[in-house]
Design an enzyme around this catalytic site. Structure first.
Site, mmCIF file in Angstrom:
data_model
loop_
_atom_site.group_PDB
_atom_site.id
_atom_site.type_symbol
_atom_site.label_atom_id
_atom_site.label_comp_id
_atom_site.label_asym_id
_atom_site.label_seq_id
_atom_site.Cartn_x
_atom_site.Cartn_y
_atom_site.Cartn_z
ATOM 1 N N ILE A 40 31.047 43.780 37.481
ATOM 2 C CA ILE A 40 30.367 44.333 36.299
ATOM 3 C C ILE A 40 28.855 44.365 36.514
ATOM 4 C CG2 ILE A 40 30.104 44.186 33.801
ATOM 5 C CD1 ILE A 40 32.670 42.497 33.716
ATOM 6 N N THR A 80 28.925 26.599 37.785
ATOM 7 C CA THR A 80 28.230 27.864 37.529
ATOM 8 C C THR A 80 28.034 28.107 36.032
ATOM 9 O OG1 THR A 80 29.000 28.826 39.589
ATOM 10 C CG2 THR A 80 28.365 30.368 37.860
ATOM 11 N N THR A 118 32.759 36.409 27.264
ATOM 12 C CA THR A 118 34.117 36.962 27.276
ATOM 13 C C THR A 118 34.836 36.744 25.946
ATOM 14 O OG1 THR A 118 36.294 36.599 28.282
ATOM 15 C CG2 THR A 118 34.782 34.759 28.400
ATOM 16 N N ASP A 119 35.782 37.634 25.637
ATOM 17 C CA ASP A 119 36.624 37.452 24.447
ATOM 18 C C ASP A 119 37.491 36.193 24.565
ATOM 19 O OD1 ASP A 119 38.445 38.373 26.376
ATOM 20 O OD2 ASP A 119 39.151 40.090 25.198
ATOM 21 N N GLU A 120 37.656 35.682 25.793
ATOM 22 C CA GLU A 120 38.547 34.522 25.981
ATOM 23 C C GLU A 120 38.010 33.255 25.323
ATOM 24 O OE1 GLU A 120 40.358 34.003 29.756
ATOM 25 O OE2 GLU A 120 40.576 36.157 30.104
ATOM 26 N N TYR A 166 38.461 28.264 32.759
ATOM 27 C CA TYR A 166 37.524 29.404 32.804
ATOM 28 C C TYR A 166 36.890 29.611 31.434
ATOM 29 C CZ TYR A 166 35.955 34.244 32.384
ATOM 30 O OH TYR A 166 35.205 35.363 32.102
ATOM 31 N N ALA A 221 36.904 27.746 28.731
ATOM 32 C CA ALA A 221 36.223 26.574 28.152
ATOM 33 C C ALA A 221 34.806 26.450 28.712
ATOM 34 C CB ALA A 221 37.019 25.302 28.448
ATOM 35 N N LYS A 256 33.048 28.947 29.995
ATOM 36 C CA LYS A 256 32.279 30.087 29.476
ATOM 37 C C LYS A 256 31.795 29.767 28.055
ATOM 38 C CE LYS A 256 31.543 33.713 30.952
ATOM 39 N NZ LYS A 256 30.375 34.191 31.781
ATOM 40 N N LEU A 295 44.549 41.840 37.569
ATOM 41 C CA LEU A 295 45.801 42.594 37.404
ATOM 42 C C LEU A 295 45.704 44.052 37.864
ATOM 43 C CD1 LEU A 295 48.757 42.653 36.271
ATOM 44 C CD2 LEU A 295 47.760 43.603 34.183
ATOM 45 N N ARG A 337 46.317 42.939 26.307
ATOM 46 C CA ARG A 337 44.895 42.910 26.627
ATOM 47 C C ARG A 337 44.257 44.181 26.081
ATOM 48 N NH1 ARG A 337 46.228 38.450 27.171
ATOM 49 N NH2 ARG A 337 45.849 36.992 28.876
HETATM 50 P P1 NAD Z 1 32.918 38.968 39.641
HETATM 51 O O1 NAD Z 1 33.743 37.806 40.058
HETATM 52 O O2 NAD Z 1 33.258 40.320 40.147
HETATM 53 O O3 NAD Z 1 31.383 38.718 40.052
HETATM 54 C C1 NAD Z 1 30.745 37.484 39.834
HETATM 55 C C2 NAD Z 1 29.448 37.496 40.633
HETATM 56 O O4 NAD Z 1 28.746 36.263 40.376
HETATM 57 C C3 NAD Z 1 29.660 37.563 42.148
HETATM 58 O O5 NAD Z 1 28.758 38.480 42.714
HETATM 59 C C4 NAD Z 1 29.367 36.141 42.619
HETATM 60 O O6 NAD Z 1 28.881 36.079 43.947
HETATM 61 C C5 NAD Z 1 28.317 35.718 41.609
HETATM 62 N N1 NAD Z 1 28.227 34.251 41.429
HETATM 63 C C6 NAD Z 1 29.247 33.382 41.217
HETATM 64 N N2 NAD Z 1 28.776 32.128 41.084
HETATM 65 C C7 NAD Z 1 27.423 32.212 41.207
HETATM 66 C C8 NAD Z 1 26.386 31.261 41.154
HETATM 67 N N3 NAD Z 1 26.649 29.972 40.944
HETATM 68 N N4 NAD Z 1 25.114 31.679 41.310
HETATM 69 C C9 NAD Z 1 24.829 32.995 41.528
HETATM 70 N N5 NAD Z 1 25.792 33.949 41.616
HETATM 71 C C10 NAD Z 1 27.070 33.566 41.426
HETATM 72 O O7 NAD Z 1 32.887 38.928 38.055
HETATM 73 P P2 NAD Z 1 32.841 40.098 36.980
HETATM 74 O O8 NAD Z 1 34.226 40.473 36.636
HETATM 75 O O9 NAD Z 1 31.872 41.122 37.419
HETATM 76 O O10 NAD Z 1 32.267 39.288 35.731
HETATM 77 C C11 NAD Z 1 30.859 39.261 35.473
HETATM 78 C C12 NAD Z 1 30.620 38.519 34.163
HETATM 79 O O11 NAD Z 1 31.292 39.173 33.102
HETATM 80 C C13 NAD Z 1 31.136 37.078 34.149
HETATM 81 O O12 NAD Z 1 30.205 36.296 33.464
HETATM 82 C C14 NAD Z 1 32.452 37.152 33.393
HETATM 83 O O13 NAD Z 1 32.719 35.943 32.752
HETATM 84 C C15 NAD Z 1 32.116 38.249 32.395
HETATM 85 N N6 NAD Z 1 33.271 39.035 31.884
HETATM 86 C C16 NAD Z 1 34.166 39.589 32.761
HETATM 87 C C17 NAD Z 1 35.184 40.394 32.268
HETATM 88 C C18 NAD Z 1 36.211 41.040 33.183
HETATM 89 O O14 NAD Z 1 37.180 41.593 32.700
HETATM 90 N N7 NAD Z 1 36.023 41.023 34.497
HETATM 91 C C19 NAD Z 1 35.296 40.610 30.882
HETATM 92 C C20 NAD Z 1 34.362 40.020 30.027
HETATM 93 C C21 NAD Z 1 33.353 39.250 30.549
HETATM 94 O O1 DAU Z 2 39.408 39.113 28.583
HETATM 95 C C1 DAU Z 2 38.270 39.087 29.414
HETATM 96 C C2 DAU Z 2 38.643 38.414 30.707
HETATM 97 O O2 DAU Z 2 39.499 39.328 31.393
HETATM 98 C C3 DAU Z 2 37.447 38.053 31.572
HETATM 99 O O3 DAU Z 2 36.668 37.112 30.913
HETATM 100 C C4 DAU Z 2 37.912 37.510 32.930
HETATM 101 O O4 DAU Z 2 36.795 37.294 33.764
HETATM 102 C C5 DAU Z 2 38.841 38.517 33.566
HETATM 103 O O5 DAU Z 2 39.356 38.004 34.771
HETATM 104 C C6 DAU Z 2 39.972 38.890 32.621
HETATM 105 O O6 DAU Z 2 40.876 37.779 32.434
HETATM 106 P P1 DAU Z 2 42.472 37.968 32.379
HETATM 107 O O7 DAU Z 2 43.091 36.690 32.743
HETATM 108 O O8 DAU Z 2 42.885 38.614 31.121
HETATM 109 O O9 DAU Z 2 42.619 39.057 33.570
HETATM 110 P P2 DAU Z 2 43.691 39.213 34.750
HETATM 111 O O10 DAU Z 2 43.441 40.547 35.376
HETATM 112 O O11 DAU Z 2 43.726 38.025 35.634
HETATM 113 O O12 DAU Z 2 45.057 39.271 33.951
HETATM 114 C C7 DAU Z 2 45.292 40.279 32.977
HETATM 115 C C8 DAU Z 2 46.667 40.021 32.394
HETATM 116 O O13 DAU Z 2 47.657 40.272 33.417
HETATM 117 C C9 DAU Z 2 46.894 38.585 31.961
HETATM 118 O O14 DAU Z 2 47.744 38.587 30.825
HETATM 119 C C10 DAU Z 2 47.602 37.951 33.143
HETATM 120 C C11 DAU Z 2 48.422 39.098 33.699
HETATM 121 N N1 DAU Z 2 48.674 39.078 35.147
HETATM 122 C C12 DAU Z 2 47.609 38.882 35.987
HETATM 123 C C13 DAU Z 2 47.790 38.854 37.360
HETATM 124 C C14 DAU Z 2 46.627 38.611 38.280
HETATM 125 C C15 DAU Z 2 49.933 39.302 35.647
HETATM 126 O O15 DAU Z 2 50.897 39.508 34.876
HETATM 127 N N2 DAU Z 2 50.129 39.280 36.999
HETATM 128 C C16 DAU Z 2 49.112 39.046 37.866
HETATM 129 O O16 DAU Z 2 49.357 39.007 39.112
#
Ligand code: NAD
Ligand code: DAU
Length: 329
Positions: free
Chosen positions: A12, A91, A116-118, A140, A142, A144, A180, A204
């Site tokens: 992101i 982190t 995050t919504d979590e 994760y 908790a 956040k 996923l 989701r």
């Molecule tokens: P990601 O795992 O793709 O990227 C995380 C980045 O943070 C990586 O580049 C990693 O190298 C860097 N990083 C990790 N620990 C670090 C540290 N201690 N110091 C400096 N850099 C560090 O994650 P993402 O999916 O892009 O998520 C970005 C943010 O958005 C996170 O805060 C996550 O909680 C939040 N978020 C993610 C989602 C989702 O669906 N992916 C949804 C809502 C919120």
């Molecule tokens: O809701 C926001 C969150 O969404 C972010 O804060 C997190 O960083 C991000 O990883 C994501 O969390 P989820 O746990 O919802 O995402 P994930 O893609 O891991 O899983 C999505 C859904 O799919 C969840 O209900 C678990 C399920 N799943 C996931 C994997 C990896 C499966 O059924 N099979 C799988 O192999």
């Protein structure tokens, strides 16, 4: 503005950097964990500093002169937090605290925490507002939530202008394939099985990554200090439906679906009310059907991006997490 954007070598954050780099002076601070990749910033005019947000000296140097900080840095995978919480605490709690202290000491005008919504936990019906209590389920979420509370404390106690953006599940290009959607897209493209946790009826709320990036920038510029802003996607979907749509887009049949052991403590449904961010003028531009098709096309066309991942750290993780049951990832 001079922006310090942490964690922008990830999914992101790199999308956000792509959105703002032409108009702002951007420094990226990233630890380059397994999920952080220099290639994600290719062609974007930013300075990349390799370092950790929990390192006060590195943070102070990178933050010097910044008008605003946007913190994406995180360990982002729920399953990995269940296997071991330490990097998540480091982190999300220690790292966020270091950033907030430095922002206060250096007189940074705005601090945005990407959350995050979590943090609200699971909801059977209806939607969470920003006033809903925090009730996280996994290590994760908790940790956040702890990061969010530190932001509130720094606003309340020291007057630092913090804002929080709580996003729902993002998807789109450059998402690490442990999640996923990219996991299932790559497995489907290879004809491998698609792991569905438990009954697959978990819900989701899918948000295209560019829509989240736009919301974050709007909240950075116009959000009220001390407030949180929910940013939910336009479409709810059960996991099984997500997987079926991916199979249809890749011309595979449903025999590839494999129900596997459920995630411990698995949240059943997430849902956010996004009225507050809408009042700032935000609206999601991409519906799930369109965004998913675009995402599948991107993975199909960008083997150079995922091939090194699939043969590296990810393979070891995949075998550890899914065991032999699924065959190659
Ligand atoms: P990601 O795992 O793709 O990227 C995380 C980045 O943070 C990586 O580049 C990693 O190298 C860097 N990083 C990790 N620990 C670090 C540290 N201690 N110091 C400096 N850099 C560090 O994650 P993402 O999916 O892009 O998520 C970005 C943010 O958005 C996170 O805060 C996550 O909680 C939040 N978020 C993610 C989602 C989702 O669906 N992916 C949804 C809502 C919120
Ligand atoms: O809701 C926001 C969150 O969404 C972010 O804060 C997190 O960083 C991000 O990883 C994501 O969390 P989820 O746990 O919802 O995402 P994930 O893609 O891991 O899983 C999505 C859904 O799919 C969840 O209900 C678990 C399920 N799943 C996931 C994997 C990896 C499966 O059924 N099979 C799988 O192999």
């Amino acid at each position: 503005m001079k922006l310090l954007v942490t964690g922008a070598a990830g999914f992101i954050g790199s999308t956000y950097a792509r959105l703002v780099a032409d108009e702002h002076d951007v420094t990226v601070l990233d630890k380059l964990t397994y999920a952080g990749r220099r290639e994600n910033l290719d062609g974007i005019a930013v300075e990349l500093v390799e370092g950790a947000i929990e390192d006060p000296a590195v943070v102070r140097e990178a933050m010097e002169g910044a008008d605003a900080v946007v913190n994406f840095a995180a360990e982002s995978h729920v399953d990995r937090s269940i296997a071991g919480q330490d990097p998540f605490t480091l982190t999300h709690v220690i790292g966020t605290g270091v950033l907030l202290e430095a922002a206060r000491e250096l007189g940074v005008s705005r601090y945005l925490q990407v959350s995050t919504d979590e943090v609200y936990g699971s909801i059977e019906s209806g939607s969470f507002t920003e006033e809903s209590p925090l009730d996280p389920s996994s290590p994760y979420s908790a940790t956040k939530a702890a990061g969010d509370l530190l932001c509130c404390a720094h606003h309340h106690t020291y007057g630092l202008e913090t804002v929080i953006c709580r996003g729902s599940n993002n998807y789109g290009p450059r998402q690490y394939p442990e999640k996923l959607i990219p996991l299932c897209v790559l497995n489907a493209l290879h004809g491998d099985r698609l792991p569905v946790y438990g009954d697959g009826r978990q819900v989701r709320n899918w948000l295209y990554v560019e829509d989240f990036a736009r919301a974050i920038h709007l909240v950075l510029e116009r959000g009220d200090p001390g407030r949180a802003y929910n940013v939910g996607g336009p479409d709810e979907c059960e996991n099984l439906d997500v997987v079926r749509r991916i199979l249809a887009l890749t011309d595979r049949d449903e025999s590839l679906i494999e129900h596997v052991t459920d995630r411990p403590g698995h949240d059943r449904r997430y849902s956010l009310s996004s009225d507050r961010v809408r009042e700032l003028g935000w609206e999601a531009a991409t519906h799930f059907a369109e965004g998913l098709e675009r995402t599948v096309d991107w993975y199909r066309d960008n083997e150079w991006w995922w091939e090194p991942i699939r043969s590296g750290e990810y393979r070891a993780y995949y075998e550890r997490h899914y065991g032999q049951a699924l065959g190659p990832g």
